[in-house]
Write an enzyme that holds these catalytic residues in place. Structure first.
Site, mmCIF file in Angstrom:
data_model
loop_
_atom_site.group_PDB
_atom_site.id
_atom_site.type_symbol
_atom_site.label_atom_id
_atom_site.label_comp_id
_atom_site.label_asym_id
_atom_site.label_seq_id
_atom_site.Cartn_x
_atom_site.Cartn_y
_atom_site.Cartn_z
ATOM 1 N N LYS A 11 0.872 -1.447 0.034
ATOM 2 C CA LYS A 11 -0.038 0.164 0.088
ATOM 3 C C LYS A 11 1.070 1.373 -0.003
ATOM 4 O O LYS A 11 2.186 1.373 0.467
ATOM 5 C CB LYS A 11 -0.922 0.036 1.143
ATOM 6 C CG LYS A 11 -0.366 0.089 2.493
ATOM 7 C CD LYS A 11 0.149 1.396 2.908
ATOM 8 C CE LYS A 11 0.832 1.404 4.142
ATOM 9 N NZ LYS A 11 1.846 2.564 4.798
ATOM 10 N N ASP A 138 -2.301 -1.583 10.278
ATOM 11 C CA ASP A 138 -2.688 -1.687 8.676
ATOM 12 C C ASP A 138 -3.002 -3.023 8.301
ATOM 13 O O ASP A 138 -3.305 -3.201 6.967
ATOM 14 C CB ASP A 138 -1.037 -1.295 8.205
ATOM 15 C CG ASP A 138 -0.731 -0.027 8.469
ATOM 16 O OD1 ASP A 138 -1.452 1.131 8.691
ATOM 17 O OD2 ASP A 138 0.193 0.355 7.913
HETATM 18 O O1 C5P Z 1 -0.163 -1.146 14.968
HETATM 19 P P1 C5P Z 1 1.332 -1.234 14.456
HETATM 20 O O2 C5P Z 1 2.066 -2.117 15.427
HETATM 21 O O3 C5P Z 1 1.763 -1.328 13.091
HETATM 22 O O4 C5P Z 1 1.984 0.121 14.868
HETATM 23 C C1 C5P Z 1 3.586 0.280 14.970
HETATM 24 C C2 C5P Z 1 3.734 1.665 15.709
HETATM 25 O O5 C5P Z 1 3.540 2.606 15.025
HETATM 26 C C3 C5P Z 1 3.022 1.635 17.103
HETATM 27 O O6 C5P Z 1 3.864 1.155 18.240
HETATM 28 C C4 C5P Z 1 3.075 3.402 17.324
HETATM 29 O O7 C5P Z 1 4.274 3.785 17.713
HETATM 30 C C5 C5P Z 1 2.975 3.859 15.874
HETATM 31 N N1 C5P Z 1 1.631 4.066 15.335
HETATM 32 C C6 C5P Z 1 1.054 5.335 15.842
HETATM 33 N N2 C5P Z 1 -0.231 5.545 15.692
HETATM 34 C C7 C5P Z 1 -0.654 4.930 14.678
HETATM 35 C C8 C5P Z 1 -0.279 3.656 14.044
HETATM 36 C C9 C5P Z 1 0.968 3.404 14.597
HETATM 37 O O8 C5P Z 1 1.643 5.852 16.728
HETATM 38 N N3 C5P Z 1 -2.212 5.418 14.274
#
Ligand code: C5P
Length: 299
Positions: A11, A138
């Site tokens: 993406k 995601d």
């Molecule tokens: O959800 P995911 O594990 O992919 O997110 C990785 C990191 O990206 C999270 O630990 C956070 O630090 C950051 N993040 C964020 N806000 C979001 C998505 C991700 O701060 N909406």
């Protein structure tokens, strides 16, 4: 059935508006996802235990332990079904690793779709979406594909209407960037510059451009609030973006948390020309012409 093969697209975020830091460490987003036809392939094979093997583009950078998102996905699905199941996952990478193109999320989505089939669970897409949201922000979009508006931390999705194909070039950099680190740098920059951010808003002009299939209008509306942070952590990306703009791209943007850069162009021919010039200018490890939207599918 002894094996199931699923192809899941990468993406780019055509709008990524990042709200203030929440108490849970995430940020509220307006996140317009657009899936593009660079596919990771996930093969799920009958097996006693749970294991994963990764081959292809920069496969050596993907962890094979419990931090592997595809293994986590298989485990979460088995738990949801209330049974112990086995699977051997074989992932062929084409999506850049830690590149800001949701490669890990694609592999997790692929594992959910493939294991649901292999194990004959027949779970509806809504159940898979719920499991996906717990795996990463995601992953629900990777399951869905196409083009969609994500709110919350990106996991609450509404499909977005598009017309025709949009042509892109992705400039793949050497090495990856940690998503958490880029968000933290975004917070740091805002703090350092005294920038106060409000609730993120949907860009209606961007949605209209997607609906009309108008690449020129879409190119003018591309925005990514994580871009200044990614550029701070990887200064060389400024030159990559400039090179694409100088070669006639309709829009140039860091993809998600980077370091991959995305260039929107008018047609397939321009995509191939731009990919060749980015490579010859030495501003990317490799440049990939492709198009969106794309959707995950069982091969
Ligand atoms: O959800 P995911 O594990 O992919 O997110 C990785 C990191 O990206 C999270 O630990 C956070 O630090 C950051 N993040 C964020 N806000 C979001 C998505 C991700 O701060 N909406």
């Amino acid at each position: 059935m002894s094996s199931v093969t699923v192809r899941v697209p990468a993406k780019v975020n055509v709008q990524l508006s990042v709200g203030p830091l929440r108490d849970d460490g995430y940020h509220d987003l307006v996140n317009v996802f657009h899936a593009v036809s660079i596919f990771d392939e996930v093969v799920a094979k009958e097996s006693e235990g749970l294991s994963v093997k990764v081959v292809g583009e920069s496969a050596e950078l993907v962890p094979l332990d419990d931090s592997n998102l595809a293994i986590q996905a298989a485990r979460a699905l088995a738990k949801h079904a209330g049974r112990t199941y086995g699977v051997e996952l074989v992932i062929t990478k084409a999506i850049p690793v830690a590149g800001g193109m949701a490669g890990g999320s694609a592999d997790a989505a692929g594992a959910l779709i493939a294991c649901n089939e292999l194990w004959g669970l027949g779970l509806p897409r809504e159940d898979l979406m719920e499991i996906a949201a717990d795996l990463g922000s995601d992953v629900p979009f990777s399951l869905m594909g196409g083009t969609a508006l994500g709110t919350g931390r990106g996991e609450q999705l509404t499909p977005v209407e598009t017309a025709g194909r949009f042509h892109w070039v992705f400039a793949v950099a050497d090495g990856g960037l940690s998503t958490a680190r880029v968000y933290a740098e975004c917070d740091r920059l805002r703090e350092a510059t005294g920038t106060r951010v409000g609730w993120p808003q949907v860009n209606e002009a961007l949605l209209a451009a997607l609906k009309a299939g108008d690449a020129r209008a879409l190119g003018a509306e591309l925005t990514n609030d994580l871009q200044p942070a990614a550029l701070m952590l990887r200064r060389s990306l400024a030159r990559t973006l400039d090179a694409g703009r100088g070669s006639g791209a309709l829009g140039a943007i860091v993809s998600g948390s980077g370091p991959t850069c995305a260039f929107l162009v008018g047609d397939e021919e321009h995509a191939h020309d731009l990919a060749a010039s980015l490579t010859s200018l030495g501003v990317a490890r490799t440049a990939v012409p492709t198009y969106g939207p794309a959707v995950p599918h069982i091969a």
